[in-house]
Design a protein around this motif. Structure first.
Motif, PDB file in Angstrom:
ATOM      1  N   ALA A 291       0.837  -1.200   0.000  1.00 11.48           N
ATOM      2  CA  ALA A 291       0.000   0.000   0.000  1.00 11.48           C
ATOM      3  C   ALA A 291       0.874   1.253   0.000  1.00 11.48           C
ATOM      4  CB  ALA A 291      -0.922  -0.003   1.217  1.00 11.48           C
ATOM      5  N   LYS A 292       0.486   2.207  -0.833  1.00  8.57           N
ATOM      6  CA  LYS A 292       1.281   3.434  -0.908  1.00  8.57           C
ATOM      7  C   LYS A 292       1.173   4.272   0.353  1.00  8.57           C
ATOM      8  CE  LYS A 292       1.969   4.340  -5.814  1.00  8.57           C
ATOM      9  NZ  LYS A 292       1.695   5.252  -6.942  1.00  8.57           N
ATOM     10  N   HIS A 293       0.020   4.229   0.990  1.00  9.40           N
ATOM     11  CA  HIS A 293      -0.192   5.063   2.169  1.00  9.40           C
ATOM     12  C   HIS A 293      -0.422   4.185   3.392  1.00  9.40           C
ATOM     13  CE1 HIS A 293      -1.394   9.026  -0.052  1.00  9.40           C
ATOM     14  NE2 HIS A 293      -0.234   8.553  -0.416  1.00  9.40           N
ATOM     15  N   VAL A 294       0.500   4.290   4.350  1.00 10.28           N
ATOM     16  CA  VAL A 294       0.446   3.501   5.582  1.00 10.28           C
ATOM     17  C   VAL A 294       0.700   4.452   6.751  1.00 10.28           C
ATOM     18  CG1 VAL A 294       1.419   1.569   6.875  1.00 10.28           C
ATOM     19  CG2 VAL A 294       1.333   1.468   4.365  1.00 10.28           C
ATOM     20  N   MET A 295      -0.088   4.302   7.811  1.00 15.06           N
ATOM     21  CA  MET A 295       0.138   5.097   9.019  1.00 15.06           C
ATOM     22  C   MET A 295       0.128   4.196  10.247  1.00 15.06           C
ATOM     23  SD  MET A 295      -1.917   8.293  10.802  1.00 15.06           S
ATOM     24  CE  MET A 295      -1.397   9.549   9.642  1.00 15.06           C
ATOM     25  N   LEU A 296       1.144   4.349  11.070  1.00 12.89           N
ATOM     26  CA  LEU A 296       1.214   3.697  12.367  1.00 12.89           C
ATOM     27  C   LEU A 296       0.802   4.716  13.422  1.00 12.89           C
ATOM     28  CD1 LEU A 296       2.220   1.338  14.218  1.00 12.89           C
ATOM     29  CD2 LEU A 296       4.419   2.507  14.254  1.00 12.89           C
ATOM     30  N   VAL A 297      -0.180   4.355  14.251  1.00 13.33           N
ATOM     31  CA  VAL A 297      -0.629   5.213  15.337  1.00 13.33           C
ATOM     32  C   VAL A 297      -0.389   4.456  16.635  1.00 13.33           C
ATOM     33  CG1 VAL A 297      -2.540   6.522  16.335  1.00 13.33           C
ATOM     34  CG2 VAL A 297      -2.389   6.235  13.851  1.00 13.33           C
ATOM     35  N   SER A 298       0.420   5.017  17.520  1.00  9.45           N
ATOM     36  CA  SER A 298       0.817   4.315  18.734  1.00  9.45           C
ATOM     37  C   SER A 298       0.493   5.138  19.966  1.00  9.45           C
ATOM     38  CB  SER A 298       2.320   4.003  18.700  1.00  9.45           C
ATOM     39  OG  SER A 298       2.725   3.358  19.881  1.00  9.45           O
ATOM     40  N   ASP A 299      -0.493   4.663  20.755  1.00 10.99           N
ATOM     41  CA  ASP A 299      -0.743   5.268  22.065  1.00 10.99           C
ATOM     42  C   ASP A 299       0.108   4.491  23.062  1.00 10.99           C
ATOM     43  OD1 ASP A 299      -1.626   6.696  24.184  1.00 10.99           O
ATOM     44  OD2 ASP A 299      -3.752   6.273  23.908  1.00 10.99           O
ATOM     45  N   SER A 300       1.378   4.571  22.852  1.00 14.83           N
ATOM     46  CA  SER A 300       2.408   3.874  23.614  1.00 14.83           C
ATOM     47  C   SER A 300       3.717   4.460  23.121  1.00 14.83           C
ATOM     48  CB  SER A 300       2.338   2.368  23.369  1.00 14.83           C
ATOM     49  OG  SER A 300       3.331   1.662  24.092  1.00 14.83           O
ATOM     50  N   CYS A 301       4.817   3.880  23.525  1.00 10.72           N
ATOM     51  CA  CYS A 301       6.085   4.401  23.016  1.00 10.72           C
ATOM     52  C   CYS A 301       6.255   3.996  21.563  1.00 10.72           C
ATOM     53  CB  CYS A 301       7.261   3.888  23.848  1.00 10.72           C
ATOM     54  SG  CYS A 301       7.832   2.249  23.405  1.00 10.72           S
ATOM     55  N   TYR A 302       6.888   4.855  20.806  1.00 12.37           N
ATOM     56  CA  TYR A 302       7.337   4.495  19.461  1.00 12.37           C
ATOM     57  C   TYR A 302       8.699   5.135  19.259  1.00 12.37           C
ATOM     58  CZ  TYR A 302       8.253   4.085  14.623  1.00 12.37           C
ATOM     59  OH  TYR A 302       8.890   3.789  13.449  1.00 12.37           O
ATOM     60  N   SER A 303       9.688   4.328  19.007  1.00 13.54           N
ATOM     61  CA  SER A 303      11.044   4.833  18.821  1.00 13.54           C
ATOM     62  C   SER A 303      11.388   4.869  17.346  1.00 13.54           C
ATOM     63  CB  SER A 303      12.053   3.948  19.562  1.00 13.54           C
ATOM     64  OG  SER A 303      13.366   4.265  19.152  1.00 13.54           O
ATOM     65  N   GLY A 304      11.777   6.043  16.872  1.00  9.03           N
ATOM     66  CA  GLY A 304      12.207   6.172  15.492  1.00  9.03           C
ATOM     67  C   GLY A 304      13.692   5.942  15.303  1.00  9.03           C
ATOM     68  N   ALA A 305      14.381   5.495  16.360  1.00 10.95           N
ATOM     69  CA  ALA A 305      15.838   5.406  16.306  1.00 10.95           C
ATOM     70  C   ALA A 305      16.322   4.419  15.250  1.00 10.95           C
ATOM     71  CB  ALA A 305      16.386   5.011  17.675  1.00 10.95           C
ATOM     72  N   PHE A 306      15.675   3.261  15.148  1.00 11.03           N
ATOM     73  CA  PHE A 306      16.171   2.231  14.250  1.00 11.03           C
ATOM     74  C   PHE A 306      15.356   2.126  12.969  1.00 11.03           C
ATOM     75  CE2 PHE A 306      18.071   1.054  18.272  1.00 11.03           C
ATOM     76  CZ  PHE A 306      19.362   0.767  17.887  1.00 11.03           C
ATOM     77  N   THR A 307      14.407   3.032  12.763  1.00 12.25           N
ATOM     78  CA  THR A 307      13.669   3.067  11.509  1.00 12.25           C
ATOM     79  C   THR A 307      14.123   4.242  10.643  1.00 12.25           C
ATOM     80  OG1 THR A 307      11.892   4.296  12.594  1.00 12.25           O
ATOM     81  CG2 THR A 307      11.636   1.925  12.443  1.00 12.25           C
ATOM     82  N   LYS A 308      15.231   4.868  11.052  1.00 10.25           N
ATOM     83  CA  LYS A 308      15.794   6.000  10.312  1.00 10.25           C
ATOM     84  C   LYS A 308      14.722   7.040  10.028  1.00 10.25           C
ATOM     85  CE  LYS A 308      19.519   3.303   8.236  1.00 10.25           C
ATOM     86  NZ  LYS A 308      20.171   2.834   7.018  1.00 10.25           N
ATOM     87  N   GLU A 309      13.992   7.347  11.083  1.00 18.46           N
ATOM     88  CA  GLU A 309      12.873   8.252  10.960  1.00 18.46           C
ATOM     89  C   GLU A 309      13.341   9.695  10.806  1.00 18.46           C
ATOM     90  OE1 GLU A 309       8.991   8.798  13.713  1.00 18.46           O
ATOM     91  OE2 GLU A 309      10.873   9.668  14.321  1.00 18.46           O
ATOM     92  N   GLN A 310      12.520  10.492  10.171  1.00 25.49           N
ATOM     93  CA  GLN A 310      12.772  11.922  10.104  1.00 25.49           C
ATOM     94  C   GLN A 310      11.479  12.652  10.403  1.00 25.49           C
ATOM     95  OE1 GLN A 310      13.886  12.344   5.895  1.00 25.49           O
ATOM     96  NE2 GLN A 310      12.036  13.514   5.553  1.00 25.49           N
ATOM     97  N   LYS A 311      11.617  13.853  10.942  1.00 30.06           N
ATOM     98  CA  LYS A 311      10.449  14.680  11.182  1.00 30.06           C
ATOM     99  C   LYS A 311       9.865  15.161   9.859  1.00 30.06           C
ATOM    100  CE  LYS A 311      10.683  14.647  15.679  1.00 30.06           C
ATOM    101  NZ  LYS A 311       9.646  14.009  16.497  1.00 30.06           N
ATOM    102  N   VAL A 312       8.618  15.576   9.930  1.00 31.41           N
ATOM    103  CA  VAL A 312       7.933  16.070   8.742  1.00 31.41           C
ATOM    104  C   VAL A 312       8.097  17.584   8.673  1.00 31.41           C
ATOM    105  CG1 VAL A 312       5.711  16.319   7.586  1.00 31.41           C
ATOM    106  CG2 VAL A 312       6.278  14.194   8.768  1.00 31.41           C
ATOM    107  N   ASP A 313       8.543  18.057   7.531  1.00 30.71           N
ATOM    108  CA  ASP A 313       8.650  19.491   7.276  1.00 30.71           C
ATOM    109  C   ASP A 313       7.453  19.877   6.416  1.00 30.71           C
ATOM    110  OD1 ASP A 313       9.230  22.068   6.586  1.00 30.71           O
ATOM    111  OD2 ASP A 313      11.293  21.677   5.957  1.00 30.71           O
ATOM    112  N   ALA A 314       6.535  20.655   6.990  1.00 28.71           N
ATOM    113  CA  ALA A 314       5.297  21.001   6.287  1.00 28.71           C
ATOM    114  C   ALA A 314       5.559  21.690   4.955  1.00 28.71           C
ATOM    115  CB  ALA A 314       4.425  21.889   7.173  1.00 28.71           C
TER     116      ALA A 314
END
Length: 568
Positions: free
Chosen positions: A448-471
């Motif tokens: 799927a082209k569009h996927v969203m993970l919603v976590s009402d818990s901890c979510y660590s972006g450390a090992f998913t090479k996450e970046q913040k969104v620049d509007a």
């Protein structure tokens, strides 16, 4: 650096007892830690934008000496994640070592031993420090010092809160709701009330750290101890293009089909910079824009070890793309709602809101956005993995997927790794914990082209090479529809907050904002509204970012279409 204060006992926490490296000075910090910021710019693949500054050198391990005299060490991976602004709910080295945080923590420790705790809490909440900075201050103060300073106060509200914190430290549930009721009844200013609530979270985290000591010891030694996916095999054959064919379609696009050999070790594939899904048989099909006269495309493949190879695919300008055997199915919206509120291990406390949270949010997604909701209540680790694996095999490129988790989690600030606790999680072993790293890998296996993970818990972006969104870099709606977007919206806490209401503050805000969407919107706009609601009520800051390892095309976002709108 503020010197350790006297007058209160300084117990060593479990994690501090695991530290191997001695402090070699006051602090070792990294610049650019993304705590408390709303957005940070990501890199752009376009050559027309402003020139980006050169990347900073790789971060090394860091050790911070707290105002209490205790030291906390961070791995190189963790310091790099904090420096890059990845989603991490726990304070990192830069925050903990900042002069403002150190000074405020020293003041709080001194006040606890001199009867001035109430004034110190008021000063902390109204002194101009951000909420993440206040959380860093509280993380720097021993739990026994916080409780002792409150219970020895002459202020009845502080004494009441201190007594509640004592029961929370002993593992009794309900502390957050009790403190909220106490500060509400006392009509404390909202800023002061929020600081007292942050104390509850500080105490509860310390209690969880002690309770989970066996599992945490394994994860400190090896952050991948809970991973379901095997480690990358450096000796495995690199993925290679076995066959491919391409033809032009109308509208300046090209359709490519091909097969990749040795794809089991493949982490990501891109054609001309656009993410492409490779299925379990190594097959792929994608449509990408092409310029007039373009005669080849570039397939870039990255394996699990980070090695990248490129192969060229010839484009036959005269050939038309092979027609699809059938019309594409109608796009679907599927939300997998996961709630864990009771545990087989009695050392993990039950939670009050997860089941009600997924019901409320799931109904809002269904009624207002047309999502089909699927529910997992108190699943095991294996059941979570199988549900994600099955969903990845079922959905197509045109579908939208949302994965919502409400339950216990734990983020190891020292390593930057985050974990969810399914119903069969254990306090003595990490074998049944679910790593956020694995969640990212499951999402990368969804076409799927569009996927969203919603976590009402901890979510660590450390090992998913996450970046913040620049509007400012989000593309227009039509372009977003053609781009792969895997996004993560997290509550900013380790678990759903039970504040005496039916739902957690995060679930309440998310439901409210989804139902209030007046028109088609996107994930970033929803995040801004949810963030505003949550931070006004709870001492936590929701985060929103890109899960790069799961596949992301620059400028993408998760679209929130009202019913009767098609994804493609």
């Amino acid at each position: 650096m503020t010197a350790p204060a006297t007058g209160a006992a300084t117990p060593q926490t479990f994690l501090s007892s695991l530290e191997q490296a001695p402090a070699t000075g006051n602090t070792a910090t990294q610049s650019g830690e993304g705590q408390g910021t709303q957005a940070a710019g990501g890199s752009s693949s376009s050559g027309n934008g402003p020139t980006s500054p050169p990347p900073p050198p790789p971060a090394g391990p860091a050790t911070v000496v707290l105002a209490s005299g205790r030291s906390v060490s961070f791995t190189a991976e963790a310091t790099q994640a904090y420096a890059s602004g990845a989603t991490l709910s726990q304070p990192g080295p830069q925050l903990l070592s900042s002069p403002q945080v150190q000074a405020a923590a020293g003041t709080l420790i001194q006040a606890a031993g001199s009867g001035g705790m109430v004034q110190a809490v008021t000063d902390l909440s109204t002194g101009g420090l951000s909420l993440p900075e206040q959380r860093a201050v509280l993380a720097s103060v021993p739990v026994a010092t916080l409780i002792g300073g409150l219970t020895s106060s002459s202020d009845p509200v502080a004494v009441r809160v201190g007594g509640i914190l004592q029961t929370s430290a002993a593992g009794q549930p309900g502390g957050y709701a009790q403190v909220r009721a106490a500060v509400t009844q006392a009509n404390l200013p909202p800023q002061v009330a929020r600081t007292y609530l942050a104390m509850v979270q500080r105490v509860e985290r310390e209690q969880r750290t002690q309770a989970f000591s066996g599992a945490l010891r394994q994860l400190v030694a090896n952050p991948a101890a809970a991973d379901m996916f095997g480690r990358p095999n450096a000796s495995a054959a690199p993925p290679s293009l076995q066959q491919a064919r391409g033809g032009r379609t109308r509208g300046g696009t090209m359709t490519l089909r091909g097969v990749v050999a040795d794809s089991a070790n493949l982490a990501e594939a891109r054609v001309n910079g656009r993410w492409v899904f490779i299925d379990e048989q190594g097959q792929f099909r994608t449509s990408i824009p092409v310029e007039p006269g373009q005669t080849e495309a570039t397939l870039t493949m990255t394996d699990e070890t980070g090695k990248t190879t490129e192969q060229r695919i010839a484009i036959d300008a005269a050939a038309a793309a092979a027609p699809d055997p059938a019309a594409p199915p109608k796009p679907r919206k599927i939300a997998l709602m996961i709630a864990v509120d009771s545990y087989r291990d009695t050392g993990i406390p039950a939670l009050a809101t997860p089941d009600a949270d997924i019901k409320a949010v799931g109904q809002a997604l269904n009624d207002h956005l047309g999502f089909e909701t699927r529910v997992l209540r108190n699943p095991t680790k294996a059941q979570i993995g199988e549900a994600l694996r099955r969903l990845g095999r079922e959905v197509g490129e045109q579908d939208q997927v949302m994965v919502y988790y409400a339950g216990h989690g734990y983020e190891l600030a020292e390593t930057g790794a985050g974990y969810w606790l399914p119903a069969d999680a254990e306090t003595t072993s990490a074998r049944n914990w679910v790593s956020n790293n694995d969640i990212g890998r499951f999402l990368s296996r969804m076409p799927a082209k569009h996927v969203m993970l919603v976590s009402d818990s901890c979510y660590s972006g450390a090992f998913t090479k996450e970046q913040k969104v620049d509007a400012s870099r989000i593309a227009n709606e039509q372009e977003i529809r053609q781009r792969r977007s895997v996004m993560a919206l997290s509550s900013g806490g380790d678990e759903p907050v039970a504040d005496g209401e039916v739902n957690s503050p995060f679930a309440t805000a998310l439901k409210k904002r989804v139902l209030a969407l007046p028109k088609d919107s996107n994930g970033y706009a929803l995040y801004q509204e949810v963030r505003q609601d949550v931070t006004s009520e709870a001492p936590q800051t929701p985060q929103y970012g890109v899960i790069r390892t799961a596949g992301y095309d620059e400028g993408g976002d998760f679209l929130l279409d009202l019913p009767d709108r098609r994804m493609n």
